[in-house]
Design an enzyme around this catalytic site. Structure first.
Site, PDB file in Angstrom:
ATOM      1  N   GLY A  16       3.134  11.701   2.745  1.00  0.00           N
ATOM      2  CA  GLY A  16       2.305  10.486   2.716  1.00  0.00           C
ATOM      3  C   GLY A  16       1.905  10.382   4.406  1.00  0.00           C
ATOM      4  N   GLY A  71      -1.092   8.440   5.582  1.00  0.00           N
ATOM      5  CA  GLY A  71      -1.038   6.870   5.475  1.00  0.00           C
ATOM      6  C   GLY A  71      -0.959   5.870   6.731  1.00  0.00           C
ATOM      7  N   GLN A  72      -0.879   4.712   6.445  1.00  0.00           N
ATOM      8  CA  GLN A  72      -0.791   3.862   7.713  1.00  0.00           C
ATOM      9  C   GLN A  72       0.435   4.098   8.386  1.00  0.00           C
ATOM     10  OE1 GLN A  72       0.151  -0.248   6.542  1.00  0.00           O
ATOM     11  NE2 GLN A  72      -0.690  -1.063   8.620  1.00  0.00           N
ATOM     12  N   ILE A  86      -1.264  14.198  -0.061  1.00  0.00           N
ATOM     13  CA  ILE A  86      -1.986  14.935  -1.108  1.00  0.00           C
ATOM     14  C   ILE A  86      -3.412  15.413  -0.959  1.00  0.00           C
ATOM     15  CG2 ILE A  86      -3.094  12.839  -2.133  1.00  0.00           C
ATOM     16  CD1 ILE A  86      -2.183  13.638  -4.935  1.00  0.00           C
ATOM     17  N   TYR A  88       4.448  -3.109  -8.253  1.00  0.00           N
ATOM     18  CA  TYR A  88       5.001  -2.509  -7.082  1.00  0.00           C
ATOM     19  C   TYR A  88       6.229  -2.803  -6.539  1.00  0.00           C
ATOM     20  CZ  TYR A  88       4.901  -1.791  -1.676  1.00  0.00           C
ATOM     21  OH  TYR A  88       5.022  -1.659  -0.567  1.00  0.00           O
ATOM     22  N   LYS A 129       9.669  -0.971  -6.436  1.00  0.00           N
ATOM     23  CA  LYS A 129      10.827  -1.142  -5.254  1.00  0.00           C
ATOM     24  C   LYS A 129      12.125  -1.536  -5.705  1.00  0.00           C
ATOM     25  CE  LYS A 129       7.672   0.652  -2.427  1.00  0.00           C
ATOM     26  NZ  LYS A 129       8.069   1.747  -1.799  1.00  0.00           N
ATOM     27  N   ILE A 143       3.176  -4.691   7.572  1.00  0.00           N
ATOM     28  CA  ILE A 143       3.122  -3.869   8.813  1.00  0.00           C
ATOM     29  C   ILE A 143       1.631  -4.014   9.327  1.00  0.00           C
ATOM     30  CG2 ILE A 143       3.387  -1.425   9.940  1.00  0.00           C
ATOM     31  CD1 ILE A 143       5.234  -1.014   7.716  1.00  0.00           C
TER      32      ILE A 143
HETATM   33  C1  AKB Z   1       1.809  -5.063   0.621  1.00  0.00           C
HETATM   34  O1  AKB Z   1       1.329  -5.984   1.029  1.00  0.00           O
HETATM   35  O2  AKB Z   1       1.565  -4.651  -0.721  1.00  0.00           O
HETATM   36  C2  AKB Z   1       2.607  -4.036   1.656  1.00  0.00           C
HETATM   37  C3  AKB Z   1       3.990  -4.689   1.304  1.00  0.00           C
HETATM   38  C4  AKB Z   1       4.535  -5.911   1.961  1.00  0.00           C
HETATM   39  O3  AKB Z   1       4.804  -3.835   0.921  1.00  0.00           O
HETATM   40  N1  AKB Z   1       1.906  -4.474   2.747  1.00  0.00           N
END
Ligand code: AKB
Length: 323
Positions: free
Chosen positions: A8, A11-12, A35, A144, A148, A174
């Site tokens: 990755g 990415g950022q 990728i 998401y 996590k 971030i």
């Molecule tokens: C998001 O906003 O989805 C991410 C995070 C807080 O994991 N920046």
């Protein structure tokens, strides 16, 4: 000597982490992987790979004698809601592949330390929202966040059952200027700077009083590397650590920007991302990370705003005038 694979890497977080690790360990010892083709950073070693290709990743780990993997490839909260099955597949099986590779290498006497990012998204509407403790009710509501929380449980399982040295941080939003973020709810806090710098009014997709935990990229990178460099005995949490930077609302951020750019204007047009933000903490208690591996954030709101504006090229005299 460490050999480090960053998956990755385009990415950022990945792009800045590759630079920091290269400065620390030397370009020979950092393998950037993503990728797609390499994007815009100078690395000596680049491998195009899909983290879902377990054999391909294992081959890279073996070929370069990798000792640490940072597995950063993921879909975030907003893009995850647009493609929930894809988010689940990438976020879970990407992690599982790395944990399995680490388990196999550990059994073969070639230990592999793993970093995997969790997020404030692992919390949910039943979580205490202010100074959210390390251990508390989670109940995430986005795919998401669910990935996590499940990932955190997998990390702890692989540590306690197989001895995999896996380490993780629950990142706040971030903020950075080098690479664009990819599809998150906290992205407003980056987009606002770009609008301000172009002299445009910013239409914020969250309401003015939506407080969220955030962290400036240099602190996020330092937290990540400090955790990975900590002696194993100090890393007592093997799910994921709360790490706080700072917390603010869109109104507070806009007020700080107008200290430097008095004509800057913000309007509020909350959309579906508001419900996601409302389910997340407003601030985090990171005293366990502080006690275990001496974590301490350094960058506050004024320093962050000044540095962001300076780096996205707001004329220096405007910054100095308000200083
Ligand atoms: C998001 O906003 O989805 C991410 C995070 C807080 O994991 N920046």
């Amino acid at each position: 000597m460490e050999r480090i694979l960053v998956i990755g890497a385009n990415g950022q977080i990945g792009s800045e982490l590759v630079d920091a690790l290269t400065a620390q360990h030397g370009a020979e010892n950092v393998i950037a992987a993503d990728i797609g083709p390499r994007s815009g950073f100078g690395v000596k070693r680049y491998e195009p790979i899909d983290v879902l290709d377990r054999k391909g990743v294992a081959h890279i780990v073996e070929t370069y004698h990798v000792t640490q993997v940072y597995q950063l490839a993921a879909l975030l909260s907003v893009t995850g809601e647009q493609a929930p099955l894809k988010a689940w597949d990438l976020n879970m099986n990407g992690l599982l592949n790395i944990l399995e590779i680490a388990r196999e290498r550990g059994q073969a006497g070639k230990p592999l330390r793993v970093f995997w990012p969790s997020s404030i998204a692992a919390f949910g509407p039943n979580t205490p929202r202010v100074a959210t403790p390390q251990t508390t009710v989670m109940d995430p509501t986005t795919i998401y966040g669910i990935s996590k929380l499940a990932g955190e449980r997998l990390c702890e399982y692989y540590f306690s059952k197989f001895g995999v040295d896996v380490r993780s941080i629950r990142y706040p939003g971030i903020i950075s200027y080098k690479s664009p973020p990819g599809g998150g709810t906290t992205d407003y806090a980056i987009a606002i700077f770009h609008a301000a710098q172009r002299g445009q009014r910013y239409s914020c997709f969250l309401g003015p009083e939506t407080g969220l935990p955030m962290i400036y990229m240099p602190d996020a990178i330092r937290a990540t590397i400090e955790l990975m460099d900590a002696p194993a005995a100090k890393v007592k949490v093997r799910s994921s650590y709360n790490v706080a930077g700072l917390s603010f609302t869109p109104r507070e951020l806009a007020q700080q920007i107008t200290r430097y750019l008095p004509d800057f204007e913000i309007v509020y047009a909350p959309d579906s991302r508001q419900a996601i933000a409302d389910s997340w903490p407003q601030s985090l208690d990171d005293s366990i990370a502080a006690a275990d591996w001496s974590w301490q954030a350094r960058i506050g709101l004024d320093d962050l705003v000044r540095d962001m504006l300076a780096n996205i090229k707001v004329p220096l005299e405007l910054l100095n005038r308000a200083a």
